[in-house]
Design a protein around this motif. Structure first.
Motif, PDB file in Angstrom:
ATOM      1  N   UNK A 180       0.818  -1.214   0.000  1.00  0.00           N
ATOM      2  CA  UNK A 180       0.000   0.000   0.000  1.00  0.00           C
ATOM      3  C   UNK A 180       0.849   1.259   0.000  1.00  0.00           C
ATOM      4  N   UNK A 181       2.158   1.115   0.157  1.00  0.00           N
ATOM      5  CA  UNK A 181       3.058   2.264   0.078  1.00  0.00           C
ATOM      6  C   UNK A 181       4.179   1.938  -0.899  1.00  0.00           C
ATOM      7  N   UNK A 192       7.472   3.003  -0.240  1.00  0.00           N
ATOM      8  CA  UNK A 192       8.705   3.337   0.469  1.00  0.00           C
ATOM      9  C   UNK A 192       9.867   2.453   0.026  1.00  0.00           C
ATOM     10  N   UNK A 198      14.817  12.512   1.546  1.00  0.00           N
ATOM     11  CA  UNK A 198      13.599  13.136   1.026  1.00  0.00           C
ATOM     12  C   UNK A 198      13.947  14.217   0.002  1.00  0.00           C
ATOM     13  N   UNK A 209      11.160   6.232   5.082  1.00  0.00           N
ATOM     14  CA  UNK A 209      10.427   6.307   6.347  1.00  0.00           C
ATOM     15  C   UNK A 209      11.383   6.056   7.502  1.00  0.00           C
ATOM     16  N   UNK A 260       8.692   6.527  14.427  1.00  0.00           N
ATOM     17  CA  UNK A 260       8.539   7.768  15.189  1.00  0.00           C
ATOM     18  C   UNK A 260       8.857   7.554  16.667  1.00  0.00           C
ATOM     19  N   UNK A 261      10.002   6.929  16.927  1.00  0.00           N
ATOM     20  CA  UNK A 261      10.420   6.710  18.309  1.00  0.00           C
ATOM     21  C   UNK A 261      11.822   7.255  18.467  1.00  0.00           C
ATOM     22  N   UNK A 294       3.219   7.397   2.904  1.00  0.00           N
ATOM     23  CA  UNK A 294       1.797   7.336   3.222  1.00  0.00           C
ATOM     24  C   UNK A 294       1.059   6.416   2.257  1.00  0.00           C
ATOM     25  N   UNK A 333      -1.518   4.655  11.784  1.00  0.00           N
ATOM     26  CA  UNK A 333      -1.663   4.738  10.324  1.00  0.00           C
ATOM     27  C   UNK A 333      -1.091   6.051   9.810  1.00  0.00           C
ATOM     28  N   UNK A 334      -0.462   5.944   8.646  1.00  0.00           N
ATOM     29  CA  UNK A 334       0.010   7.141   7.948  1.00  0.00           C
ATOM     30  C   UNK A 334      -0.690   7.130   6.603  1.00  0.00           C
ATOM     31  N   UNK A 380      -2.714   9.334   3.163  1.00  0.00           N
ATOM     32  CA  UNK A 380      -3.092  10.565   2.481  1.00  0.00           C
ATOM     33  C   UNK A 380      -4.436  10.364   1.808  1.00  0.00           C
ATOM     34  N   UNK A 434      -0.818  11.522  10.306  1.00  0.00           N
ATOM     35  CA  UNK A 434      -0.141  10.430  11.009  1.00  0.00           C
ATOM     36  C   UNK A 434      -0.902  10.163  12.303  1.00  0.00           C
ATOM     37  N   UNK A 437       3.175   8.131  19.556  1.00  0.00           N
ATOM     38  CA  UNK A 437       4.606   8.125  19.249  1.00  0.00           C
ATOM     39  C   UNK A 437       5.353   9.066  20.180  1.00  0.00           C
ATOM     40  N   UNK A 487       7.561  16.122  10.884  1.00  0.00           N
ATOM     41  CA  UNK A 487       7.472  15.622   9.501  1.00  0.00           C
ATOM     42  C   UNK A 487       6.385  16.362   8.721  1.00  0.00           C
TER      43      UNK A 487
END
Lengths: 430, 430
Positions: free
Chosen positions: A347-348, A350, A373, A380, A383-384, B30, B88-89, B91, B119, B123, B131
């Motif tokens: 679904x992504x 990345x 980026x 990705x 987020x920790x 995303x 979940x991330x 768009x 997002x 976290x 981000x």
């Protein structure tokens, strides 16, 4: 009720499907337009026959009386008339709204996508019409949905049939919508609805029955052109002549093998004036995975030469022909197929996860991912502040990210990054 | 009223713009989702503060009471809660509806696209928030819209300010929406609305005025952390601490040059609970083409940690932060820029026109074009039996088709095609 949220896997699959349809429309030189979901109620009035009761209306909150669009054809006609456009090849992919009884397992929703391709303009007969059928053929072949059949008829032929069977002109449209039910019910039931509810004489109904049960190819067209009654009817003769021309062009396109001239095809909408068509998928006998869902028609369309004129103050006509791809039904089939095959849809997109093997390296990750980026790389990170390396690699496996860019203290000192192939576990320092 | 048809040139430009936005969202990992345009009315109730009067409602035609979605954030929160998703991330690019006073020249419509990236999940603080700001920075830079500024604030800081200024908690939300008008009116007017309509004391209003006119960077955050009153307020302290962390991360991303901590930023919606932000384009002094349209904010967003819980029967919270790109306003600017430059946007991608130089060659054209389509080549032909060669070449020039594939009698005999470069008039037989 009758609507649905599309989670990521479905949206990814739908995007793939829509991309194939758009590719075909662009291959045929169409431009895209977009019109509002909201239309004036009066724009939709009198265009959909008995189906008009299914239109969603907006509450009167002051200002104009509005409704949600029911299809993309009427807005297109309104657009052409409003802008005095007499010549255009366009596609439009968007949602439409019908307060119908939903049958969600068969892909029938109250909110659903339509994918329309239309050619507007005064041209030599049957050339644009033939292209519309070629498009249906291309899309259904590209999507590998299995065997299919495109039924073709002409409103003029139907009207000619009704006329020679003794039906008064005022009952043509009602009769048409009853005939249209022949794909869902047997002739006997259709006949009894004609005689009972619609008030046709039993003799007239029987005469209609003889015609509308016919289907075939060029030889049937020739046969009907010789029919002592039909050949005397001006409309039918015109329609049959054009049908013959259409089949000539379809032969040049090499697609007559999947086309059937079928007199039972009527289509419910009021606005058709010439060629009409509808594509159905055929049940596969040797389908080993499972029985395909019965989804009915997966594409349909036809010629509507009078619709634009209904929106022009002077009634100026712009002849149009178009096709609508039944993307929701096709989507239901693909969805079931994916489910059966066990294929996991990513679904992504990345490409790389930025990871760290030790604590206190958030700053290094943030700097590196920002560089990636800015370089256009899909990246990705978790987020920790201090995620475990195992967790980070697990995330790659769960979501299908092929690479991990690892920065530890050693890499920071050496000014390098360790790039790891998640599947093979190979690592390179770079 | 307040909606518009998008003709091919606009649609092509918009597709280009949306592609750039989607590319950025995908770069950040995303996934896409899609939700219905229709929502239950009760889903939207109580989420939009004073703006709720702008919601479009559907007529009660039996069944559920429905409304058109007002944004993509509330449907996202509903989706998360309904499906018990805690992480979940995503768009989502789709149209939303507001019964607002349209100002179409400034890109304000009643039906307009929103492009949202959010997002969801529990976290470590400020990593997803940072981000979101990076994404705004990337998109506005990619689109080359000229200089811009991203204003950042935090609802907790605002509430802290209101609290230490002596405003009762029951008036926080109203006060917030008055402060939000500071970008459109001077402080004196905002002050008199506070005192007059909203019933704050003149002293409280003056105290608020001292804070909300501040803006700056890290040094302002440090200064407020030392503020004798604010530093005693728990909410403000939390907000300022997180703001400091946010600026550290933005420094690592290298984007603080375009970020301003601005205490006048309030944002109108009820659901924000933490960081809020809004991007504005700055007027260019040396703009030689023409004065840029004043479009106001082109992106905005923030943290809404309580919204998902409002849809969960047990009130379970899912913290969220997200950004919405104001694509319509950006589109207005690009549209005006294209107009000023005289650039002609191609609305189709057709590679070759199939043409004939003599009469009676329609069959040859139909056969050739069919072969080209089947080979995946984007091809068109004129829908006439015997078009003049000049007309066919003219069509290429008008629509930007680079090549003409010409079949005449000689070519048919020789079994070749003459391929003509429309611009240079060079021809090769192949």
């Amino acid at each position: 009720q009758g609507t649905r949220d599309n989670p990521p896997a479905q949206t990814a699959l739908r995007d793939r499907l829509l991309a194939a349809v758009v590719a075909c429309f662009k291959r045929h030189g169409a431009a895209a337009i977009d019109t509002p979901v909201l239309e004036l109620r009066e724009t939709l009035t009198g265009k959909y026959g008995e189906e008009a009761k299914l239109i969603y209306e907006l509450q009167d909150q002051g200002g104009e009386l509005l409704a949600l669009r029911y299809d993309l054809t009427v807005p297109f006609a309104r657009y052409l008339a409003m802008n005095k456009i007499t010549n255009m090849k366009r596609y439009h992919i968007a949602k439409v709204y019908r307060r119908d009884n939903p049958a969600t397992t068969r892909g029938r929703y109250r909110e659903f996508y339509q994918c329309d391709f239309d050619i507007a303009g005064q041209f030599d007969p049957m050339i644009p019409d033939a292209e519309c059928l070629k498009i249906v053929h291309e899309i259904l072949s590209d999507l590998q949905l299995g065997d299919f059949l495109i039924k073709v008829n002409d409103r003029r032929i139907l009207n000619g049939v009704f006329s020679v069977c003794g039906i008064p002109e005022s009952k043509f449209i009602t009769t048409c919508s009853v005939v249209d039910k022949l794909d869902k019910m047997p002739w006997e039931e259709v006949r009894s609805e004609m005689v009972g509810e619609k008030g046709l004489s039993p003799e007239a109904a029987d005469r209609i029955g003889e015609y509308v049960q016919l289907h075939g190819g060029l030889e049937l067209i020739e046969q009907l052109l010789q029919d002592p009654k039909l050949s005397q009817n001006k409309l039918a003769k015109e329609g049959l002549g054009d049908m013959k021309l259409l089949f000539e062009y379809l032969t040049l396109f090499g697609i007559t093998g999947k086309i059937s001239f079928d007199l039972s095809l009527a289509r419910g909408l009021d606005y058709y004036t010439g060629v009409i068509f509808e594509a159905v998928l055929l049940q596969q006998e040797n389908d080993r995975v499972e029985k395909p869902v019965s989804v009915g028609s997966v594409a349909g369309g036809g010629r509507y030469d009078g619709l634009v004129g209904m929106f022009d103050p002077k009634g100026r006509k712009v002849p149009c022909v178009g096709v609508s791809i039944g993307i929701e039904r096709i989507f239901s089939i693909l969805e079931q197929r994916v489910k059966a095959s066990g294929e996991k849809i990513r679904t992504t997109e990345t490409q790389v996860l930025v990871a760290t093997p030790q604590k206190h390296l958030l700053a290094a990750r943030l700097k590196l991912i920002s560089e990636l980026w800015d370089a256009g790389i899909k990246a990705e990170m978790l987020y920790k502040k201090d995620p475990k390396l195992l967790k980070q690699l697990q995330y790659c496996e769960d979501t299908g990210i092929p690479l991990a860019a690892i920065v530890g203290e050693q890499e920071l000192t050496d000014g390098v990054v360790k790039l790891r192939d998640v599947a093979t576990r190979e690592e390179v320092r770079m």
